[in-house]
Design a protein around this motif. Structure first.
Motif, PDB file in Angstrom:
ATOM      1  N   MET A  41       0.982  -1.338  -0.072  1.00 48.64           N
ATOM      2  CA  MET A  41       0.178   0.346  -0.050  1.00 48.64           C
ATOM      3  C   MET A  41       0.751   1.526  -0.492  1.00 48.64           C
ATOM      4  N   PHE A  42       1.802   0.910   0.551  1.00 46.98           N
ATOM      5  CA  PHE A  42       3.003   2.320   1.007  1.00 46.98           C
ATOM      6  C   PHE A  42       3.252   2.825  -0.732  1.00 46.98           C
ATOM      7  N   ILE A  43       4.435   1.961  -1.466  1.00 51.15           N
ATOM      8  CA  ILE A  43       4.229   1.683  -2.496  1.00 51.15           C
ATOM      9  C   ILE A  43       3.387   2.720  -3.309  1.00 51.15           C
ATOM     10  N   LYS A  44       2.372   1.990  -3.095  1.00 46.53           N
ATOM     11  CA  LYS A  44       1.087   2.266  -4.675  1.00 46.53           C
ATOM     12  C   LYS A  44       1.125   4.050  -4.024  1.00 46.53           C
ATOM     13  N   SER A  45       1.099   4.536  -2.443  1.00 45.00           N
ATOM     14  CA  SER A  45       0.742   5.487  -2.816  1.00 45.00           C
ATOM     15  C   SER A  45       2.261   6.133  -3.152  1.00 45.00           C
ATOM     16  N   GLY A  91       1.549  10.233  -3.186  1.00 50.04           N
ATOM     17  CA  GLY A  91       1.509  10.731  -1.878  1.00 50.04           C
ATOM     18  C   GLY A  91       2.398  11.506  -0.749  1.00 50.04           C
ATOM     19  N   SER A  92       2.295  12.335   0.231  1.00 45.67           N
ATOM     20  CA  SER A  92       3.244  12.538   1.088  1.00 45.67           C
ATOM     21  C   SER A  92       3.750  12.303   2.217  1.00 45.67           C
ATOM     22  N   ALA A 114      -0.378   8.281   7.594  1.00 47.70           N
ATOM     23  CA  ALA A 114      -1.785   7.671   8.220  1.00 47.70           C
ATOM     24  C   ALA A 114      -2.769   6.441   7.396  1.00 47.70           C
ATOM     25  N   LEU A 115      -2.376   6.883   5.796  1.00 47.67           N
ATOM     26  CA  LEU A 115      -2.593   5.072   5.176  1.00 47.67           C
ATOM     27  C   LEU A 115      -2.562   3.858   5.269  1.00 47.67           C
ATOM     28  N   THR A 131       8.920   6.565  10.366  1.00 46.98           N
ATOM     29  CA  THR A 131       8.481   5.592  10.474  1.00 46.98           C
ATOM     30  C   THR A 131       8.151   5.696   8.658  1.00 46.98           C
ATOM     31  N   ALA A 132       6.577   6.428   8.333  1.00 43.24           N
ATOM     32  CA  ALA A 132       7.250   6.543   6.557  1.00 43.24           C
ATOM     33  C   ALA A 132       7.848   7.235   5.929  1.00 43.24           C
TER      34      ALA A 132
END
Ligand code: ZN
Length: 360
Positions: free
Chosen positions: A94-98, A103-104, A110-111, A118-119
Motif C-alpha cells: 500500500m505504501f509503495i502504491k501511495s 502521496g506525501s 495515515a494510510l 516511520t513513513a
C-alpha cells in the motif's frame, strides 16, 4: 468463472467481471513474488545456490529457512524490503502504491497507520532499492544528453550557516552558482533514461566520465555542446552532434527527447513539493522507473517493481538513510553535523526543530 459465484456473475457486466478477475490474478502474482524464495546466496555463510529447507517460524511470524551448508536459519525476507521492518508486506505494498501516486509522507503514514518518521524511513528504504535497479541501466541505442538544474534544497533540516530561502526564490549568482545541483540526464531515444547528479553547479569532466559508465560505446549521441560531455563521448568512440540552438533542430537532430524528460521531471519534483538535495539521486531513481512504466496500470507497476526488488539482497538500515549512496558534495552540505540536530531522530522518531519535513 473461477473466482466468483454464478449469482454474482449474473448481476455484473462482462467488463466488470474481467476487472475483478484481473485484480485477483494481479494480487495472487504479487503475493507469490513476495513469498518466492530467491536466495542465490546464503545470507549467513555466503554459499552460492545453497540447499535450503524450511526452518519454522520467527517470533514475528515470518517463515524461516535453514541453510544445509552452515545450518543457520534466516527469515524468508532476509535482505529484502520487509526485512527488519515491523510493517507487514501488505502495508508495504500500500505504501509503495501511495508513494508512486505522489502521496506525501503524512498521507502515507495515515494510510498505513504508522508515524511520519516511520513513513520517512520506509520511503528511503524503498528508494534505495530502486537505486539498485537504475544503477544497472545502460543506454545502448541513441542518446540525448543534457543536464537539468535544480536549486539546492535543505528540506527537512536547517543549516546554521545557510540563510533560509523561501520556495521559488532565486538563488544569488546566476543559474550555475553552487546553489544549484545539475542532474545529468541521458535519454535513450528508444528505451528509458539514466539520471544522476554528481556535483553542484556545472557538471565536470569527472562527472561526465562517471555518467559515461551508463552509456554503451559507439552509440550516437546529441548534446548541447558542454565540453565535459564531448570528452567522454570521444573516449567512448561515440559519434555525436552538438546542437547549441533550436534553429539547428531537424527531424533527426534534436534534443526533444531529453527536453521533454526535463519538463516531466520538473513537474514531478513539484508534485513531491521539492526534494532535499542530498536525496536527489534516490528520487531520480524513482522518476526514471516511473517514466519507464508510463502508461502501465499502477497495480502492474507495483507487481513488476516487487518482482525486480526481490531479486536483490540489500541491507539498508536506518543509519544508511543519511549516509549511504546519497548525493554528497562538500559544497552542498557545509555542515553535515548540523543535519542531525534538526532532523528526525531515527531511533525514537522525535522530530527536531524543523517543521519543513512535514511537506516532504
Ligand atoms: Zn549458509
Amino acid at each position: 468463472m473461477e473466482f466468483i459465484t454464478q449469482n454474482v456473475v449474473s448481476s455484473l457486466y462482462p467488463y466488470q467481471i474481467e476487472n475483478i478477475e484481473r485484480q485477483i490474478i494481479d494480487y495472487q502474482s504479487l503475493n507469490m513474488a513476495e513469498k518466492k524464495n530467491n536466495f542465490y546466496m546464503c545470507p549467513k555463510c555466503g554459499a552460492v545456490h545453497p540447499r535450503l529447507i524450511k526452518g519454522g517460524m520467527s517470533h514475528s511470524g515470518k517463515q524461516m529457512y535453514r541453510c544445509k551448508e552452515c545450518d543457520k536459519r534466516f527469515t524468508y525476507d532476509n535482505g529484502h524490503l520487509t526485512w527488519y521492518s515491523h510493517q507487514p508486506y501488505d502495508k508495504w505494498s500500500m505504501f509503495i502504491k501511495s508513494t508512486l501516486e505522489h502521496g506525501s509522507l503524512l498521507t502515507n503514514s495515515a494510510l498505513i497507520d504508522v508515524s511520519p518518521s516511520t513513513a520517512f524511513r520506509m520511503r528511503h528504504k524503498f528508494l534505495s532499492f530502486l537505486s539498485l535497479i537504475t544503477e544497472e541501466k545502460t543506454i545502448d541505442k541513441a542518446v540525448e544528453i543534457d543536464e537539468k538544474v535544480f536549486m539546492e534544497s535543505h528540506k527537512g533540516y536547517r543549516l546554521s550557516n545557510v540563510k533560509g530561502r523561501k520556495r521559488q526564490m532565486p538563488a544569488a549568482g546566476g543559474a550555475y552558482s553552487h546553489q544549484f545541483v545539475s542532474l545529468i540526464c541521458g535519454a535513450d531515444r528508444e528505451n528509458g533514461s539514466y539520471i544522476q547528479a554528481y556535483s553542484m553547479g556545472h557538471p565536470t569532466i569527472k562527472d561526465a566520465t562517471l555518467f559515461g559508465k551508463h552509456i554503451s560505446d559507439n552509440i550516437f549521441a546529441w548534446t548541447d555542446g558542454q565540453n565535459c560531455y564531448t570528452k567522454m563521448l570521444c573516449d567512448k568512440r561515440c559519434p555525436f552532434k552538438i546542437l547549441t540552438d533550436h534553429k539547428e533542430y531537424d527531424s533527426e537532430n534534436h534534443l526533444n527527447t531529453v527536453n521533454s524528460l526535463h519538463s516531466r521531471m520538473a513537474e514531478w519534483y513539484r508534485n513531491y513539493r521539492g526534494v532535499a538535495t542530498v536525496y536527489i539521486n534516490r528520487y531520480a531513481a524513482l522518476f526514471s522507473i516511473w517514466q519507464q512504466y508510463a502508461g502501465c496500470d499502477l497495480q502492474e507497476i507495483i507487481l513488476k517493481l516487487i518482482q525486480k526488488i526481490s531479486k536483490y539482497m540489500h541491507y539498508f538500515f536506518v543509519r544508511d538513510i543519511r549516509d549511504k549512496d546519497i548525493f554528497e558534495d562538500p559544497t552542498a552540505i557545509y555542515e553535515r553535523k548540523g543535519m542531525a540536530d534538526h532532523f528526525i531522530n531515527p531511533f525514537d522518531g522525535s522530530i527536531g526543530d524543523s517543521t519543513e519535513y512535514w511537506t516532504f
